[in-house]
Design a protein around this motif. Structure first.
Motif, PDB file in Angstrom:
ATOM      1  N   UNK A  84       0.851  -1.180   0.000  1.00  0.00           N
ATOM      2  CA  UNK A  84       0.000   0.000   0.000  1.00  0.00           C
ATOM      3  C   UNK A  84       0.895   1.241   0.000  1.00  0.00           C
ATOM      4  N   UNK A  85       0.627   2.188  -0.861  1.00  0.00           N
ATOM      5  CA  UNK A  85       1.472   3.380  -0.945  1.00  0.00           C
ATOM      6  C   UNK A  85       1.159   4.431   0.106  1.00  0.00           C
ATOM      7  N   UNK A  86       0.031   4.293   0.812  1.00  0.00           N
ATOM      8  CA  UNK A  86      -0.326   5.276   1.833  1.00  0.00           C
ATOM      9  C   UNK A  86       0.628   5.180   3.019  1.00  0.00           C
ATOM     10  N   UNK A  87       1.073   6.333   3.521  1.00  0.00           N
ATOM     11  CA  UNK A  87       1.931   6.363   4.699  1.00  0.00           C
ATOM     12  C   UNK A  87       1.090   5.973   5.916  1.00  0.00           C
ATOM     13  N   UNK A  88       1.618   5.099   6.739  1.00  0.00           N
ATOM     14  CA  UNK A  88       0.922   4.666   7.942  1.00  0.00           C
ATOM     15  C   UNK A  88       1.945   4.537   9.064  1.00  0.00           C
ATOM     16  N   UNK A  89       1.652   5.149  10.201  1.00  0.00           N
ATOM     17  CA  UNK A  89       2.590   5.140  11.320  1.00  0.00           C
ATOM     18  C   UNK A  89       1.820   4.840  12.607  1.00  0.00           C
ATOM     19  N   UNK A  90       2.407   4.000  13.463  1.00  0.00           N
ATOM     20  CA  UNK A  90       1.812   3.702  14.760  1.00  0.00           C
ATOM     21  C   UNK A  90       2.806   4.088  15.841  1.00  0.00           C
ATOM     22  N   UNK A  91       2.353   4.932  16.781  1.00  0.00           N
ATOM     23  CA  UNK A  91       3.183   5.396  17.892  1.00  0.00           C
ATOM     24  C   UNK A  91       2.710   4.676  19.152  1.00  0.00           C
ATOM     25  N   UNK A  92       3.622   3.997  19.831  1.00  0.00           N
ATOM     26  CA  UNK A  92       3.304   3.311  21.081  1.00  0.00           C
ATOM     27  C   UNK A  92       3.786   4.180  22.240  1.00  0.00           C
ATOM     28  N   UNK A  93       2.921   4.410  23.222  1.00  0.00           N
ATOM     29  CA  UNK A  93       3.299   5.237  24.368  1.00  0.00           C
ATOM     30  C   UNK A  93       3.550   4.364  25.594  1.00  0.00           C
ATOM     31  N   UNK A  94       4.207   4.952  26.586  1.00  0.00           N
ATOM     32  CA  UNK A  94       4.613   4.199  27.769  1.00  0.00           C
ATOM     33  C   UNK A  94       3.431   3.652  28.561  1.00  0.00           C
ATOM     34  N   UNK A  95       2.259   4.257  28.415  1.00  0.00           N
ATOM     35  CA  UNK A  95       1.088   3.789  29.160  1.00  0.00           C
ATOM     36  C   UNK A  95       0.353   2.662  28.440  1.00  0.00           C
ATOM     37  N   UNK A  96       0.964   2.129  27.378  1.00  0.00           N
ATOM     38  CA  UNK A  96       0.380   0.999  26.668  1.00  0.00           C
ATOM     39  C   UNK A  96      -0.557   1.388  25.548  1.00  0.00           C
ATOM     40  N   UNK A  97      -0.800   2.674  25.363  1.00  0.00           N
ATOM     41  CA  UNK A  97      -1.689   3.122  24.291  1.00  0.00           C
ATOM     42  C   UNK A  97      -0.930   3.176  22.976  1.00  0.00           C
ATOM     43  N   UNK A  98      -1.679   3.070  21.886  1.00  0.00           N
ATOM     44  CA  UNK A  98      -1.064   3.253  20.577  1.00  0.00           C
ATOM     45  C   UNK A  98      -1.941   4.150  19.743  1.00  0.00           C
ATOM     46  N   UNK A  99      -1.272   4.941  18.928  1.00  0.00           N
ATOM     47  CA  UNK A  99      -1.937   5.932  18.077  1.00  0.00           C
ATOM     48  C   UNK A  99      -1.499   5.659  16.647  1.00  0.00           C
ATOM     49  N   UNK A 100      -2.461   5.364  15.781  1.00  0.00           N
ATOM     50  CA  UNK A 100      -2.151   5.102  14.382  1.00  0.00           C
ATOM     51  C   UNK A 100      -2.596   6.290  13.551  1.00  0.00           C
ATOM     52  N   UNK A 101      -1.743   6.710  12.629  1.00  0.00           N
ATOM     53  CA  UNK A 101      -2.060   7.861  11.794  1.00  0.00           C
ATOM     54  C   UNK A 101      -1.635   7.620  10.360  1.00  0.00           C
ATOM     55  N   UNK A 102      -2.373   8.193   9.450  1.00  0.00           N
ATOM     56  CA  UNK A 102      -2.049   8.116   8.029  1.00  0.00           C
ATOM     57  C   UNK A 102      -1.065   9.243   7.727  1.00  0.00           C
ATOM     58  N   UNK A 103       0.165   9.026   8.114  1.00  0.00           N
ATOM     59  CA  UNK A 103       1.202  10.048   7.944  1.00  0.00           C
ATOM     60  C   UNK A 103       2.561   9.383   8.110  1.00  0.00           C
ATOM     61  N   UNK A 104       3.602  10.103   7.738  1.00  0.00           N
ATOM     62  CA  UNK A 104       4.966   9.641   7.998  1.00  0.00           C
ATOM     63  C   UNK A 104       5.740  10.707   8.775  1.00  0.00           C
ATOM     64  N   UNK A 105       4.990  11.627   9.411  1.00  0.00           N
ATOM     65  CA  UNK A 105       5.621  12.719  10.149  1.00  0.00           C
ATOM     66  C   UNK A 105       5.002  12.834  11.544  1.00  0.00           C
ATOM     67  N   UNK A 106       5.876  12.968  12.545  1.00  0.00           N
ATOM     68  CA  UNK A 106       5.420  13.230  13.908  1.00  0.00           C
ATOM     69  C   UNK A 106       5.128  14.720  14.039  1.00  0.00           C
ATOM     70  N   UNK A 107       4.116  15.081  14.809  1.00  0.00           N
ATOM     71  CA  UNK A 107       3.890  16.500  15.067  1.00  0.00           C
ATOM     72  C   UNK A 107       4.981  17.013  16.006  1.00  0.00           C
ATOM     73  N   UNK A 108       4.986  18.309  16.274  1.00  0.00           N
ATOM     74  CA  UNK A 108       6.060  18.889  17.095  1.00  0.00           C
ATOM     75  C   UNK A 108       6.063  18.326  18.514  1.00  0.00           C
TER      76      UNK A 108
END
Length: 137
Positions: A84-108
């Motif tokens: 799939x050519x769409x950018x997809x990124x999953x960020x795992x946080x220390x509290x066990x949560x995960x955030x998936x976004x259609x992007x290849x860039x982290x916000x500030x």
């Protein structure tokens, strides 16, 4: 005694490799665009990635075939090849949560968490479209 710093050559090689891995910082935001990587640099079979986390503890992550792993600010970044050519990124946080976004860039805010080695981000998975990889034709 004062510790010697990195030599110019070591710094240059490190910056070159981060560029090859597609790690960029623009306006305080981290982005992942590994257009210089070739498909053959990814694993061909399942393996284990061992790394030193921000608490100086050795950890392991099981990788599927078609993966490539490295750390940035002691946070593991796992690339996986996708059809799939769409950018997809999953960020795992220390509290066990995960955030998936259609992007290849982290916000500030997320970028600052990464740079600060705060522990707020414990892992970043990035799906890379096969067509984004380098191919000599």
């Amino acid at each position: 005694a004062q510790q010697p710093g990195m030599t110019g050559q070591v710094k240059e090689e490190l910056l070159t490799r981060m560029g090859e891995l597609g790690c960029f910082v623009t306006n305080g935001k981290v982005s992942f665009d590994p257009f210089l990587l070739r498909a053959q640099e990814f694993t061909t079979q399942a393996t284990t990635f061992r790394y030193l986390d921000i608490n100086e503890a050795w950890k392991t992550i099981d990788l599927n075939s078609g993966s490539l792993a490295f750390t940035w600010c002691q946070v593991p970044v796992i690339y996986s090849i996708s059809n799939n050519d769409d950018a997809l990124m999953t960020i795992y946080s220390e509290d066990g949560k995960k955030q998936t976004m259609m992007a290849n860039e982290l916000d500030q805010e997320l970028s600052q968490m990464l740079f600060a080695r705060s522990g707020g981000i414990v892992r970043i998975d990035v799906s890379i479209g096969r067509s984004r990889l380098y191919s000599a034709s």
